[in-house]
Structure formats: structure tokens, C-alpha cells
Design a protein around this motif. Structure first.
Motif, PDB file in Angstrom:
ATOM      1  N   GLN A 186       6.940 -46.411  15.921  1.00 55.44           N
ATOM      2  CA  GLN A 186       6.713 -44.978  15.777  1.00 55.44           C
ATOM      3  C   GLN A 186       5.292 -44.719  15.283  1.00 55.44           C
ATOM      4  OE1 GLN A 186       8.662 -41.942  16.240  1.00 55.44           O
ATOM      5  NE2 GLN A 186       6.551 -41.263  15.941  1.00 55.44           N
ATOM      6  N   PRO A 187       4.429 -44.096  16.096  1.00 50.17           N
ATOM      7  CA  PRO A 187       3.105 -43.719  15.593  1.00 50.17           C
ATOM      8  C   PRO A 187       3.250 -42.713  14.450  1.00 50.17           C
ATOM      9  CG  PRO A 187       3.204 -43.541  17.994  1.00 50.17           C
ATOM     10  CD  PRO A 187       4.613 -43.706  17.509  1.00 50.17           C
ATOM     11  N   VAL A 188       2.515 -42.948  13.371  1.00 54.19           N
ATOM     12  CA  VAL A 188       2.535 -42.051  12.214  1.00 54.19           C
ATOM     13  C   VAL A 188       1.118 -41.944  11.659  1.00 54.19           C
ATOM     14  CG1 VAL A 188       4.949 -42.391  11.540  1.00 54.19           C
ATOM     15  CG2 VAL A 188       3.215 -44.001  10.732  1.00 54.19           C
ATOM     16  N   ALA A 189       0.927 -40.985  10.767  1.00 52.63           N
ATOM     17  CA  ALA A 189      -0.379 -40.800  10.138  1.00 52.63           C
ATOM     18  C   ALA A 189      -0.419 -41.519   8.802  1.00 52.63           C
ATOM     19  CB  ALA A 189      -0.659 -39.312   9.929  1.00 52.63           C
ATOM     20  N   HIS A 190      -1.526 -42.212   8.553  1.00 50.46           N
ATOM     21  CA  HIS A 190      -1.754 -42.803   7.242  1.00 50.46           C
ATOM     22  C   HIS A 190      -1.902 -41.674   6.232  1.00 50.46           C
ATOM     23  CE1 HIS A 190      -3.643 -45.146   4.024  1.00 50.46           C
ATOM     24  NE2 HIS A 190      -3.366 -46.263   4.708  1.00 50.46           N
ATOM     25  N   GLU A 191      -1.400 -41.878   5.031  1.00 52.03           N
ATOM     26  CA  GLU A 191      -1.573 -40.865   3.995  1.00 52.03           C
ATOM     27  C   GLU A 191      -3.054 -40.677   3.680  1.00 52.03           C
ATOM     28  OE1 GLU A 191       1.064 -38.895   2.558  1.00 52.03           O
ATOM     29  OE2 GLU A 191       1.747 -39.750   4.461  1.00 52.03           O
TER      30      GLU A 191
ATOM     31  N   PRO B 131      -6.980 -45.010   9.595  1.00 46.66           N
ATOM     32  CA  PRO B 131      -6.612 -46.056  10.552  1.00 46.66           C
ATOM     33  C   PRO B 131      -5.446 -45.635  11.438  1.00 46.66           C
ATOM     34  CG  PRO B 131      -5.643 -46.540   8.431  1.00 46.66           C
ATOM     35  CD  PRO B 131      -6.527 -45.332   8.232  1.00 46.66           C
ATOM     36  N   GLN B 132      -5.390 -46.201  12.617  1.00 46.70           N
ATOM     37  CA  GLN B 132      -4.216 -46.050  13.453  1.00 46.70           C
ATOM     38  C   GLN B 132      -3.066 -46.788  12.787  1.00 46.70           C
ATOM     39  OE1 GLN B 132      -4.565 -47.760  17.380  1.00 46.70           O
ATOM     40  NE2 GLN B 132      -2.636 -46.878  18.101  1.00 46.70           N
ATOM     41  N   LEU B 133      -1.942 -46.106  12.631  1.00 48.38           N
ATOM     42  CA  LEU B 133      -0.826 -46.668  11.876  1.00 48.38           C
ATOM     43  C   LEU B 133       0.456 -46.576  12.695  1.00 48.38           C
ATOM     44  CD1 LEU B 133       0.464 -47.711   9.211  1.00 48.38           C
ATOM     45  CD2 LEU B 133       0.494 -45.353   8.413  1.00 48.38           C
ATOM     46  N   THR B 134       1.228 -47.658  12.676  1.00 50.21           N
ATOM     47  CA  THR B 134       2.495 -47.700  13.389  1.00 50.21           C
ATOM     48  C   THR B 134       3.597 -48.117  12.425  1.00 50.21           C
ATOM     49  OG1 THR B 134       1.287 -48.436  15.355  1.00 50.21           O
ATOM     50  CG2 THR B 134       3.693 -48.585  15.418  1.00 50.21           C
TER      51      THR B 134
ATOM     52  N   PHE C 228       4.094 -41.253   4.776  1.00 47.18           N
ATOM     53  CA  PHE C 228       5.268 -40.436   4.466  1.00 47.18           C
ATOM     54  C   PHE C 228       5.439 -39.363   5.551  1.00 47.18           C
ATOM     55  CE2 PHE C 228       4.214 -41.193  -0.310  1.00 47.18           C
ATOM     56  CZ  PHE C 228       4.754 -42.469  -0.238  1.00 47.18           C
ATOM     57  N   ASP C 229       4.933 -39.630   6.726  1.00 50.69           N
ATOM     58  CA  ASP C 229       4.891 -38.698   7.855  1.00 50.69           C
ATOM     59  C   ASP C 229       6.279 -38.133   8.169  1.00 50.69           C
ATOM     60  OD1 ASP C 229       4.611 -37.629  10.572  1.00 50.69           O
ATOM     61  OD2 ASP C 229       2.792 -38.828  10.748  1.00 50.69           O
ATOM     62  N   SER C 230       6.334 -36.865   8.535  1.00 53.74           N
ATOM     63  CA  SER C 230       7.605 -36.227   8.886  1.00 53.74           C
ATOM     64  C   SER C 230       8.229 -36.841  10.136  1.00 53.74           C
ATOM     65  CB  SER C 230       7.411 -34.717   9.084  1.00 53.74           C
ATOM     66  OG  SER C 230       6.520 -34.461  10.161  1.00 53.74           O
ATOM     67  N   ARG C 231       7.430 -37.520  10.956  1.00 48.21           N
ATOM     68  CA  ARG C 231       7.989 -38.170  12.143  1.00 48.21           C
ATOM     69  C   ARG C 231       8.934 -39.317  11.782  1.00 48.21           C
ATOM     70  NH1 ARG C 231       2.395 -38.755  15.445  1.00 48.21           N
ATOM     71  NH2 ARG C 231       1.633 -38.776  13.281  1.00 48.21           N
ATOM     72  N   LEU C 232       8.892 -39.747  10.524  1.00 43.12           N
ATOM     73  CA  LEU C 232       9.816 -40.782  10.064  1.00 43.12           C
ATOM     74  C   LEU C 232      11.207 -40.232   9.799  1.00 43.12           C
ATOM     75  CD1 LEU C 232       7.354 -42.476   7.564  1.00 43.12           C
ATOM     76  CD2 LEU C 232       8.173 -43.511   9.685  1.00 43.12           C
ATOM     77  N   ASP C 233      11.337 -38.914   9.735  1.00 47.85           N
ATOM     78  CA  ASP C 233      12.608 -38.309   9.349  1.00 47.85           C
ATOM     79  C   ASP C 233      13.740 -38.662  10.301  1.00 47.85           C
ATOM     80  OD1 ASP C 233      11.175 -37.215   7.283  1.00 47.85           O
ATOM     81  OD2 ASP C 233      11.346 -35.141   7.954  1.00 47.85           O
ATOM     82  N   ARG C 234      13.410 -39.005  11.536  1.00 49.08           N
ATOM     83  CA  ARG C 234      14.476 -39.355  12.479  1.00 49.08           C
ATOM     84  C   ARG C 234      15.185 -40.653  12.100  1.00 49.08           C
ATOM     85  NH1 ARG C 234      13.276 -42.447  17.334  1.00 49.08           N
ATOM     86  NH2 ARG C 234      11.238 -43.465  17.277  1.00 49.08           N
ATOM     87  N   PHE C 235      14.584 -41.399  11.158  1.00 45.68           N
ATOM     88  CA  PHE C 235      15.204 -42.637  10.681  1.00 45.68           C
ATOM     89  C   PHE C 235      15.899 -42.447   9.332  1.00 45.68           C
ATOM     90  CE2 PHE C 235      11.278 -44.196  12.998  1.00 45.68           C
ATOM     91  CZ  PHE C 235      11.954 -44.522  14.167  1.00 45.68           C
ATOM     92  N   ALA C 236      16.056 -41.204   8.899  1.00 45.43           N
ATOM     93  CA  ALA C 236      16.712 -40.935   7.619  1.00 45.43           C
ATOM     94  C   ALA C 236      18.114 -41.545   7.604  1.00 45.43           C
ATOM     95  CB  ALA C 236      16.792 -39.439   7.372  1.00 45.43           C
TER      96      ALA C 236
ATOM     97  N   TYR D  19      -3.031 -42.850  -2.644  1.00 42.59           N
ATOM     98  CA  TYR D  19      -2.593 -41.647  -1.938  1.00 42.59           C
ATOM     99  C   TYR D  19      -1.273 -41.082  -2.459  1.00 42.59           C
ATOM    100  CZ  TYR D  19       0.097 -45.210   0.610  1.00 42.59           C
ATOM    101  OH  TYR D  19       0.905 -46.260   0.947  1.00 42.59           O
ATOM    102  N   LEU D  20      -0.725 -41.634  -3.527  1.00 42.36           N
ATOM    103  CA  LEU D  20       0.590 -41.162  -3.933  1.00 42.36           C
ATOM    104  C   LEU D  20       0.666 -40.893  -5.435  1.00 42.36           C
ATOM    105  CD1 LEU D  20       2.029 -43.734  -5.472  1.00 42.36           C
ATOM    106  CD2 LEU D  20       2.538 -44.481  -3.158  1.00 42.36           C
ATOM    107  N   THR D  21       1.718 -40.194  -5.816  1.00 37.14           N
ATOM    108  CA  THR D  21       2.111 -40.006  -7.207  1.00 37.14           C
ATOM    109  C   THR D  21       3.588 -40.376  -7.319  1.00 37.14           C
ATOM    110  OG1 THR D  21       2.881 -37.721  -6.962  1.00 37.14           O
ATOM    111  CG2 THR D  21       0.514 -38.045  -7.389  1.00 37.14           C
ATOM    112  N   GLU D  22       4.073 -40.502  -8.536  1.00 37.56           N
ATOM    113  CA  GLU D  22       5.499 -40.756  -8.722  1.00 37.56           C
ATOM    114  C   GLU D  22       6.342 -39.698  -8.017  1.00 37.56           C
ATOM    115  OE1 GLU D  22       5.899 -40.614 -12.909  1.00 37.56           O
ATOM    116  OE2 GLU D  22       5.185 -42.662 -13.252  1.00 37.56           O
ATOM    117  N   LEU D  23       5.880 -38.470  -8.083  1.00 37.92           N
ATOM    118  CA  LEU D  23       6.648 -37.367  -7.508  1.00 37.92           C
ATOM    119  C   LEU D  23       6.714 -37.456  -5.986  1.00 37.92           C
ATOM    120  CD1 LEU D  23       5.422 -34.420  -9.763  1.00 37.92           C
ATOM    121  CD2 LEU D  23       7.566 -35.689  -9.926  1.00 37.92           C
TER     122      LEU D  23
END
Length: 223
Positions: free
Chosen positions: A106-111, A119-122, A137-145, A158-162
């Protein structure tokens, strides 16, 4: 399926005699805690993107020479490693099978990070059981929830605990294996896991806690 962690985002998946390795990057090998020789029996190496903490061309060359493993990654990864004389099977979207492992790409965006280029991220779903989102944390990952096991980045610029907690709750996995934490000392890893664990528990998500290189756990394979 067995999932073992070898520092940072380097994960080895095992089904029977087949072994698939994700993202053996420089953080896994820089201090000698992991020897590339331990991966001499892997059959497939999958690379989510080209950042150096996810790919180490020197280590990859040693692993491929010893194992004959197939390198798998997107076009940008193939270009980077091609410059080092390593051949990569380009796989960016859809479904393909490598031995015992059925991968959905699944192509996704790097945070977002402090960089002029992203970078190109898969991301990859393995056997409908394990999801490796890379640094996304791309929304395109939601199909694998609802996936059984999620590789969850827990430390990064690129992240916080929240944001980590929100992503885990959004994805609703049964369990997570923490990744992207290879620059922390063990005492700080324990502290990080201690912070996340009760909040993940409240969401009904188990936190696996691999500490030493090679620590891991078993997960049922839907196949």
C-alpha cells in the motif's frame, strides 16, 4: 507466524522454514548488538523506504551474499540500492506472494519531518495478520483496521505520545509490536513501554515488549 525484533524497525517473520526480514537499517548494526550473519537463512527482505535507519546497504550486501534472499521494495529503494550493486524486485501496490508470505503493498505518505524531500514509502500487510506501516499514520492504512498485529512507531521526530495512541486506537489491532525506537537505551525503552502499555490496555490492545535483539512472540496465522 513468529515475529522477532532486532532493534529499531528490523523485524524477522518466520513461517516454517521461510523467513522474511523487514527494514534491516543502520541502527540495528551500528553498535554491534546485531550481526548481519544472524540473517543468513532469510529468504526475502522487504524494505519500506530508503531512509538509512531502514536500509543499510553494507549489511544488506552481506545478508544477500550469505542467504541469496530476494530484496523487495519500491522504485526509490531499488534506485538507491542499485547504486550499490544490489538488485531489488520492485513492488509498490497490489498483492504478491514470496514463499509462505502473501504481501499486500500500500503506497502511503511518510510522516512530516524536517527535510526538503519525503521518501517514497510502502506499507505492507502480511498474510492478513501483520501490518507494517513503515513511518506512516496515513489514512490509507485504515482499510487494514482490526489487523491482528501492528508494527507501531513509538519514538520518532514526527510523533508524540498522543499521535501514537490515536493511531493505535484508530487501527484497532489486537496487539502491537513497538518499533522505531532503536536510538533509546534499554532503561528508556522500558519507561516508554510503561507509559504506553496501560493506555493501550484500556483500548483492548496488547503491547508486546521485545527488549533484547531477537526477542519476539508467536501469532496465529489465518492461513
Amino acid at each position: 507466524m513468529r515475529i522477532d525484533k532486532f532493534v529499531h524497525s528490523c523485524l524477522r517473520l518466520t513461517i516454517g522454514a521461510d523467513r522474511l526480514l523487514f527494514d534491516p537499517g543502520k541502527f540495528s548494526f551500528v553498535d554491534g548488538r546485531v550481526d548481519p550473519a544472524v540473517f543468513s537463512d532469510v529468504s526475502t527482505i522487504v524494505l519500506t523506504h530508503g531512509h538509512p535507519d531502514h536500509i543499510d546497504p553494507d549489511a544488506l550486501a552481506r545478508i544477500v551474499q550469505a542467504s541469496g534472499a530476494t530484496l523487495v521494495g519500491n522504485g526509490e529503494v531499488a534506485d538507491k540500492l542499485g547504486e550499490k550493486g544490489l538488485s531489488v524486485t520492485v513492488f509498490e501496490e497490489g498483492e504478491r506472494t514470496f514463499g509462505a508470505f502473501r504481501l499486500q503493498a500500500q503506497p502511503v505518505a511518510h510522516e512530516p519531518i524536517l527535510s526538503d524531500e519525503s521518501p517514497q514509502l510502502t506499507a505492507f500487510l502480511v498474510n492478513d495478520v501483520f501490518l507494517n506501516p513503515g513511518d506512516s499514520f496515513d489514512s490509507r492504512l485504515d482499510r487494514f483496521a482490526g489487523v491482528e498485529v501492528l508494527a507501531l512507531p513509538v519514538m520518532a521526530p514526527y510523533l508524540t505520545e498522543l499521535t501514537v495512541h490515536a493511531f493505535a486506537k484508530r487501527m484497532k489491532p489486537k496487539s502491537v509490536v513497538p518499533v522505531h525506537d532503536g536510538y533509546a537505551r534499554d532503561y528508556f525503552l522500558r519507561q516508554r513501554y510503561d507509559v504506553y502499555e496501560p493506555y493501550l490496555d484500556k483500548a483492548g490492545i496488547k503491547l508486546h515488549r521485545p527488549m533484547a535483539p531477537g526477542d519476539g512472540f508467536d501469532v496465529s496465522d489465518h492461513d
